[in-house]
Design an enzyme around this catalytic site. Structure first.
Site, short mmCIF file in Angstrom:
data_model
loop_
_atom_site.label_atom_id
_atom_site.label_comp_id
_atom_site.label_asym_id
_atom_site.label_seq_id
_atom_site.Cartn_x
_atom_site.Cartn_y
_atom_site.Cartn_z
N THR A 120 1.75 -9.37 1.16
CA THR A 120 2.95 -10.06 0.69
C THR A 120 4.13 -9.14 0.98
OG1 THR A 120 1.72 -11.09 -1.10
CG2 THR A 120 4.11 -11.07 -1.32
N LYS A 163 5.27 -18.24 0.01
CA LYS A 163 4.68 -17.41 -1.05
C LYS A 163 5.74 -17.00 -2.09
CE LYS A 163 2.11 -14.05 -2.97
NZ LYS A 163 0.88 -14.14 -3.67
N LYS A 199 7.33 -7.49 -8.19
CA LYS A 199 7.43 -7.28 -6.74
C LYS A 199 7.82 -8.60 -6.05
CE LYS A 199 4.75 -6.63 -2.57
NZ LYS A 199 3.49 -6.49 -1.88
P1 NAD Z 1 -3.88 -2.05 -2.77
O1 NAD Z 1 -2.86 -1.03 -3.05
O2 NAD Z 1 -5.14 -2.10 -3.59
O3 NAD Z 1 -4.33 -1.97 -1.23
C1 NAD Z 1 -3.47 -1.61 -0.19
C2 NAD Z 1 -4.24 -0.61 0.69
O4 NAD Z 1 -3.46 -0.31 1.86
C3 NAD Z 1 -4.53 0.71 -0.01
O5 NAD Z 1 -5.93 0.91 -0.05
C4 NAD Z 1 -3.82 1.76 0.86
O6 NAD Z 1 -4.52 2.98 0.96
C5 NAD Z 1 -3.78 1.03 2.19
N1 NAD Z 1 -2.77 1.55 3.12
C6 NAD Z 1 -1.47 1.82 2.89
N2 NAD Z 1 -0.87 2.26 4.03
C7 NAD Z 1 -1.84 2.27 4.99
C8 NAD Z 1 -1.86 2.63 6.36
N3 NAD Z 1 -0.78 3.08 6.99
N4 NAD Z 1 -3.02 2.52 7.03
C9 NAD Z 1 -4.15 2.07 6.41
N5 NAD Z 1 -4.19 1.72 5.10
C10 NAD Z 1 -3.05 1.82 4.41
O7 NAD Z 1 -3.12 -3.46 -2.85
P2 NAD Z 1 -3.78 -4.93 -2.97
O8 NAD Z 1 -3.84 -5.35 -4.39
O9 NAD Z 1 -5.00 -4.98 -2.11
O10 NAD Z 1 -2.61 -5.80 -2.30
C11 NAD Z 1 -2.41 -5.85 -0.91
C12 NAD Z 1 -1.34 -6.89 -0.62
O11 NAD Z 1 -1.76 -8.16 -1.13
C13 NAD Z 1 0.01 -6.59 -1.28
O12 NAD Z 1 1.02 -6.92 -0.39
C14 NAD Z 1 -0.01 -7.48 -2.52
O13 NAD Z 1 1.29 -7.83 -2.94
C15 NAD Z 1 -0.77 -8.68 -2.00
N6 NAD Z 1 -1.43 -9.48 -3.04
C16 NAD Z 1 -2.13 -8.86 -4.04
C17 NAD Z 1 -2.76 -9.64 -5.01
C18 NAD Z 1 -3.55 -9.00 -6.12
O14 NAD Z 1 -3.89 -9.70 -7.09
N7 NAD Z 1 -3.91 -7.71 -6.02
C19 NAD Z 1 -2.65 -11.05 -4.96
C20 NAD Z 1 -1.95 -11.64 -3.91
C21 NAD Z 1 -1.34 -10.84 -2.96
#
Ligand code: NAD
Length: 295
Positions: free
Chosen positions: A94, A169, A244
């Site tokens: 997102t 979204k 966010k």
């Molecule tokens: P998270 O922080 O658990 O996962 C993100 C991952 O990206 C981390 O493991 C981090 O180490 C990795 N990362 C960051 N920079 C990197 C790079 N350069 N190379 C490789 N890996 C890298 O977050 P999440 O909860 O999995 O959310 C991910 C996305 O999904 C976000 O944009 C969030 O807004 C969206 N989202 C989350 C949810 C939820 O309920 N968690 C729901 C809908 C959407």
């Protein structure tokens, strides 16, 4: 048909999504910055690579699931020049609409197809393979992306051209943030007026006040047993993530010149709620903040 898929960003969402691609028979090579997340990926049958560049070697599809626009752009700038032409990039993070468009431009400059495909459904939907994907991109790119998204999805909607998935979204989540505050204010007022939660619910859930924040995600315990209010506001969808998304909607509104005063106010209220301890609790706990109780 089995595809070679690179999956970058194996966090709370990315790991279960990648696991569902493995279960569907795809060959998935993944990369994340955190060792713990790589270990989980290995347990799920993902082949772990030592860098993003290594992960994309030979891949026909590259999926990213990263925290924010700056992470997506940094990864796109690194990998797009190295991915072969005709490869499809799908960003499921997102992120802000302007960064999403820049990511598409970066892909196009290197002869790659691209789709922005943020999701709703949270970690539960990611594990169950029932996420809703909101996709933006050219018709041909979407046609390639849809069968790849299916094993992770309950629903896949093509919302329009590049950036349209992110636009859908943040518009949806702006409605959600505003409506949750509206429903919560109604319960707080009802309490002061001596009206029971159940009585308000029985009327409003079948009257013109009906909405998802009331009937599926009721912010007070009782009327909807499955809502987070019944488990002490354990998320669910955390206050930090709601803020966010509301901030993204406000950035987009400023950039596009749209007037969204309630969206702006909702963002302010969620910022205050988070400062008072709500960031890690479910976003529906804003009812307690509005009542003046601790999060
Ligand atoms: P998270 O922080 O658990 O996962 C993100 C991952 O990206 C981390 O493991 C981090 O180490 C990795 N990362 C960051 N920079 C990197 C790079 N350069 N190379 C490789 N890996 C890298 O977050 P999440 O909860 O999995 O959310 C991910 C996305 O999904 C976000 O944009 C969030 O807004 C969206 N989202 C989350 C949810 C939820 O309920 N968690 C729901 C809908 C959407």
């Amino acid at each position: 048909m089995t595809k070679k898929i690179a999956f970058i960003g194996l966090g709370n969402m990315g790991n279960p999504m990648a696991a569902n691609l493995v279960k569907a028979g795809h060959e998935v090579r993944g990369f994340d910055l955190l060792a713990d997340n790589l270990a989980t990926a290995t347990e799920n049958g993902v082949t772990v690579a030592e860098s993003a560049i290594k992960a994309i070697e030979g891949a026909a599809i590259i999926i990213t699931m990263l925290p924010a626009g700056k992470h997506v752009l940094s990864v796109y700038h690194e990998i797009a020049p190295k991915a072969g032409s005709g490869v499809l990039m799908i960003d499921c993070s997102t992120i802000d609409v302007d960064s999403a468009r820049e990511a598409h431009e970066t892909a196009a400059r290197h002869g790659l197809m691209s789709v922005d495909a943020p999701v709703s459904g949270g970690t539960g939907g990611a594990s169950a393979g029932t996420l809703t994907f909101m996709a933006g991109g050219k018709v041909e790119a979407f046609a390639m992306a849809e069968p790849v998204l299916k094993p992770m999805a309950g629903r896949v909607v093509h919302c329009g051209d590049v950036g349209a998935g992110q636009a859908a979204k943040i518009c949806n989540n702006m409605i959600l943030g505003i409506s949750m505050i509206g429903v919560s204010e109604a319960f707080v007022l009802a309490e002061k007026l001596g009206l029971s939660h159940q009585a308000l619910f029985d009327v409003a859930s079948t009257a013109s006040g009906q909405c998802w924040s009331l009937t599926t995600y009721c912010p007070v315990p009782g009327p909807v047993p499955a809502s987070p209010a019944n488990r002490n506001y354990k998320p669910g969808f955390a206050g930090a993530l709601m803020l966010k998304d509301l901030n993204l909607s406000q950035e987009a509104a400023r950039s596009a010149g749209a007037s969204t005063p309630l969206g702006a106010h909702a963002a302010e209220l969620y910022a205050q709620f988070n400062e008072q301890g709500g960031a890690d609790t479910d976003f529906s706990g804003i009812v307690n903040f509005l009542r003046g109780d601790a999060a």
